[in-house]
Design a protein around this motif. Structure first.
Motif, PDB file in Angstrom:
ATOM      1  N   SER A   3      58.515  36.988  28.155  1.00 28.58           N
ATOM      2  CA  SER A   3      57.913  36.989  29.492  1.00 28.58           C
ATOM      3  C   SER A   3      56.444  36.587  29.419  1.00 28.58           C
ATOM      4  N   GLN A   4      56.092  35.587  30.175  1.00 25.36           N
ATOM      5  CA  GLN A   4      54.706  35.135  30.232  1.00 25.36           C
ATOM      6  C   GLN A   4      54.220  35.186  31.661  1.00 25.36           C
ATOM      7  N   PRO A   5      52.988  35.575  31.858  1.00 28.16           N
ATOM      8  CA  PRO A   5      52.503  35.590  33.226  1.00 28.16           C
ATOM      9  C   PRO A   5      52.370  34.171  33.773  1.00 28.16           C
ATOM     10  N   THR A   6      52.609  34.017  35.051  1.00 30.95           N
ATOM     11  CA  THR A   6      52.353  32.734  35.685  1.00 30.95           C
ATOM     12  C   THR A   6      50.845  32.610  35.902  1.00 30.95           C
ATOM     13  N   HIS A   8      47.625  32.934  37.273  1.00 33.47           N
ATOM     14  CA  HIS A   8      46.774  33.568  38.291  1.00 33.47           C
ATOM     15  C   HIS A   8      45.490  33.992  37.622  1.00 33.47           C
ATOM     16  N   ARG A  10      42.418  34.347  38.343  1.00 31.19           N
ATOM     17  CA  ARG A  10      41.500  35.309  38.929  1.00 31.19           C
ATOM     18  C   ARG A  10      42.060  36.720  38.805  1.00 31.19           C
ATOM     19  N   ARG A  11      43.355  36.845  39.124  1.00 33.59           N
ATOM     20  CA  ARG A  11      44.018  38.141  39.043  1.00 33.59           C
ATOM     21  C   ARG A  11      43.911  38.699  37.629  1.00 33.59           C
ATOM     22  N   ARG A  12      44.193  37.837  36.648  1.00 28.09           N
ATOM     23  CA  ARG A  12      44.179  38.299  35.264  1.00 28.09           C
ATOM     24  C   ARG A  12      42.776  38.649  34.832  1.00 28.09           C
ATOM     25  N   ALA A  15      41.963  42.063  36.149  1.00 25.32           N
ATOM     26  CA  ALA A  15      42.655  43.098  35.381  1.00 25.32           C
ATOM     27  C   ALA A  15      41.996  43.246  34.015  1.00 25.32           C
ATOM     28  N   ALA A  33      44.340  49.719  39.374  1.00 27.65           N
ATOM     29  CA  ALA A  33      45.084  48.510  39.714  1.00 27.65           C
ATOM     30  C   ALA A  33      45.314  48.458  41.209  1.00 27.65           C
ATOM     31  N   ARG A  34      45.434  47.296  41.746  1.00 31.19           N
ATOM     32  CA  ARG A  34      45.661  47.132  43.166  1.00 31.19           C
ATOM     33  C   ARG A  34      47.143  47.249  43.445  1.00 31.19           C
ATOM     34  N   ALA A  36      48.457  47.037  46.355  1.00 28.46           N
ATOM     35  CA  ALA A  36      48.826  46.106  47.424  1.00 28.46           C
ATOM     36  C   ALA A  36      47.575  45.330  47.772  1.00 28.46           C
ATOM     37  N   GLY A  37      47.790  44.117  48.227  1.00 23.58           N
ATOM     38  CA  GLY A  37      46.640  43.315  48.605  1.00 23.58           C
ATOM     39  C   GLY A  37      45.923  42.840  47.350  1.00 23.58           C
ATOM     40  N   ASP A  38      45.005  41.945  47.524  1.00 23.93           N
ATOM     41  CA  ASP A  38      44.347  41.369  46.371  1.00 23.93           C
ATOM     42  C   ASP A  38      42.875  41.146  46.671  1.00 23.93           C
TER      43      ASP A  38
END
Lengths: 408, 408
Positions: A3-6, A8, A10-12, A15, A33-34, A36-38
């Motif tokens: 499994s590899q993250p797609t 993102h 900014r998200r990564r 985190a 961690a969020r 919901a929402g970003d």
């Protein structure tokens, strides 16, 4: 495990930064961690989330202290139920050790004041019945921040409240299974399972509250909150739910549920949460803060920052009746001079839940004072003025809760 | 900034370990925080959560791949709405860059096939109206894992579904504000805003789906999910919600909403999600997978591991009718030989939502096959057998969804 993250970045990055900060040991505060929402993870002007509620949404809450956290007015959504990651925290004592939620079904509650008293595990309770209940959970001091007298205690605005779905077994089914309530019992008394500080008289610190025995009609021993096991911070594995009553009566980590002839003499009952005259102190001669009453407030637009785009707006908020359902909400755009009938939005989750309301309105450029006034099914109308009291309890004033916005 | 965490060593240890792992850069996978409950954070036999959904509850989900994640059967709660941190993920393309949720109100959708076509920002949509809608969101292939033919695609069991509350503006209000739907338009066609892979004909990859124009009656342009801004992974800032229709028709990051004379010729519509005979391939001559139909399943007890304590149990699950409400659920404890009327639990959130049901029953020691069979308000009964098809779509078989448990 491929499994590899797609992608993102900014998200990564967010985190990763949070994780790095935590790894650096900054005060033991875990990265939040969020859920919901970003939106950006850090909201201005608030303390960081304490580790035991690191799963809360930092952008949605105001951290007053490690045990007092409120929902931001502009973060209340319109989906009727308050997401757990936004729900307020107000704990009188620190939670028990997290080991109590490692085996939730093993938690036991002692049932007393019934014909056949006994201890019941959560596992047994789950086999006895299942009901759900949507209910406004609200701290007695919600709205204290609007008292000009600045009572001691957390200066909550609107956010020490939420509408929560509980799953559990009705108290009356449990009592019936144990032969019914014993004679002469006028109160239902719940005791919390927090570990008490050493060296103090337990009576002065224990969380133990009594409500009239009639409140058992709709009360519940609950193990789920909003469709998931109750988080430790909110009273899991088992919480006593007393709909229509202020938050403190909904005993977390409930270890004893007793039908009793008299109110408990625990200090939190005898002296705490009393309606004392301004300048006074709580004592048993004064009314206890118990049942909630009709209340509403506006959550938008403009609750975050106070500026809105002039023109058509949807003024929305929440309204509830406490022990009764809410039947009507009026909205004023001019601080209470003229009132307009608001429309209810979304499903009715029962008389203890709040309802969303909305008014479509034109806001011309300039300053406006948006207010809401609810009426419950018994005809009680939300008052203009707060009832003054030393503790800053039960503020239902529509004037205090009015929202000042500037349309441009 | 004197906030200090209260003493929860275990909780802090977990958080700290996760943070340290992430800081060590293990595959870019962020530590996942528990949004509810406090059970161990890692569930056996599942891949780690990809970074873009690190906020999901790892103990509640099965990670099939970075873009296909399902809710564990035993993790479904009983609170009617599925918490966002448990909700399944099935994305046909990676999400757009997270920058699109940095300023949610700026996202624009083009409205076409109306008298006065134009682009509208989320900010403008929010000023136009507010409604909420509870709806079962279900992947077309939910239940594919029970097809003995092992169709290609994710082998979902029950968990590619959830009941979700959406807030937004009804599509019909938007169309009315733009002069109404233009003449001769038989379909409502939504287009997703994902960034398309380069070097491919866009028609072969774009997420664009058409539904009959009648579906606009209850459709919505939504910006909130379960009371919070729609997370990027679930289609925020703006998602087209078409209640009663399978997940793929609820277009994420919707950038165009058009009333059209014909169905789109995008491949995901013309060849994807078609009911082909076993061994066949999708083409435009075959029925499209669109409206959902009546379905139910049992979520407990015994969905996690299959063992339950013999004696009184509360058999519970969820039931929904697709385009109709659900009116009745029967439960069998012997694989379908005898059926018992189940009781609905909790509030009715409307015909597109699911309902919780429960049957109190005595389970003697031994093996049992628990099954549920729902009937919708139009009289349609959930069938015993699946309808075979090459893609493994629309499995509503009660026999396939029966739960095998051992009481001891």
């Amino acid at each position: 495990m491929n499994s590899q993250p797609t992608s993102h970045p900014r998200r990564r990055l967010l985190a990763g930064s949070g994780a790095a900060l935590a790894a650096a040991g900054l005060g033991g505060l875990a990265p939040a961690a969020r859920a919901a929402g970003d939106t950006p993870a850090a909201a201005a002007g608030t303390k960081p989330l304490p580790g035991y509620v690191a799963w809360k949404d930092p952008a949605s809450v105001i951290v007053h202290s490690t045990t007092t956290i409120e929902t931001r007015r502009g973060s209340f959504g319109t989906g009727v139920l308050t997401p757990s990651e936004q729900l307020y925290i107000r704990n009188n004592l620190p939670a028990p050790d997290a080991s109590v939620v490692a085996d939730r079904d093993a938690w036991e509650v002692e049932i007393a004041g019934v014909k056949n008293p006994r201890r019941l595990s959560v596992r047994e309770l789950k086999s006895m019945g299942l009901e759900t209940l949507a209910m406004v959970l609200q701290c007695s001091g919600n709205g204290r921040g609007y008292f000009p007298s600045k009572p001691s205690g957390t200066p909550w605005q609107v956010g020490a409240a939420g509408c929560v779905m509980w799953s559990g077994v009705p108290v009356r089914w449990v009592a019936d299974a144990l032969g019914g309530v014993a004679g002469g019992m006028a109160f239902m008394t719940g005791t919390g399972g927090e570990k008490l500080p050493e060296g103090l008289d337990p009576k002065t610190v224990i969380v133990e509250r009594s409500v009239p025995v009639a409140a058992m009609a709709d009360a519940m021993l609950a193990w789920e909150m909003n469709g998931a096991p109750i988080p430790l911070a909110h009273g899991g594995p088992l919480r006593l739910i007393v709909p229509g009553y202020t938050g403190v009566n909904n005993i977390k980590y409930v270890k004893r549920l007793a039908f009793t002839a008299a109110e408990t003499d625990a200090r939190i009952m005898s002296h705490g949460y009393r309606l004392s005259p301004p300048g006074g102190k709580g004592d048993p001669s004064q009314p206890s803060v118990q049942e909630m009453s009709v209340k509403s407030w506006i959550n938008g637009p403009g609750a975050d920052g106070g500026t809105v785009k002039a023109g058509l707006v949807q003024v929305h908020g929440v309204a509830f009746g406490g022990l009764h359902g809410v039947s009507r909400v009026e909205v004023s755009l001019d601080g209470g001079k003229r009132w307009h009938e608001a429309r209810f939005v979304g499903p009715d989750l029962g008389r203890y839940a709040w309802r969303q309301f909305v008014l479509s309105a034109q806001l011309p450029p300039g300053a406006h004072v948006l207010a809401s006034r609810a009426t419950d099914s018994a005809g009680n109308v939300q008052p203009e003025q707060r009832a003054e009291n030393a503790g800053g309890y039960n503020n239902t004033s529509w004037a205090d809760h009015a929202l000042k916005v500037v349309a441009a």
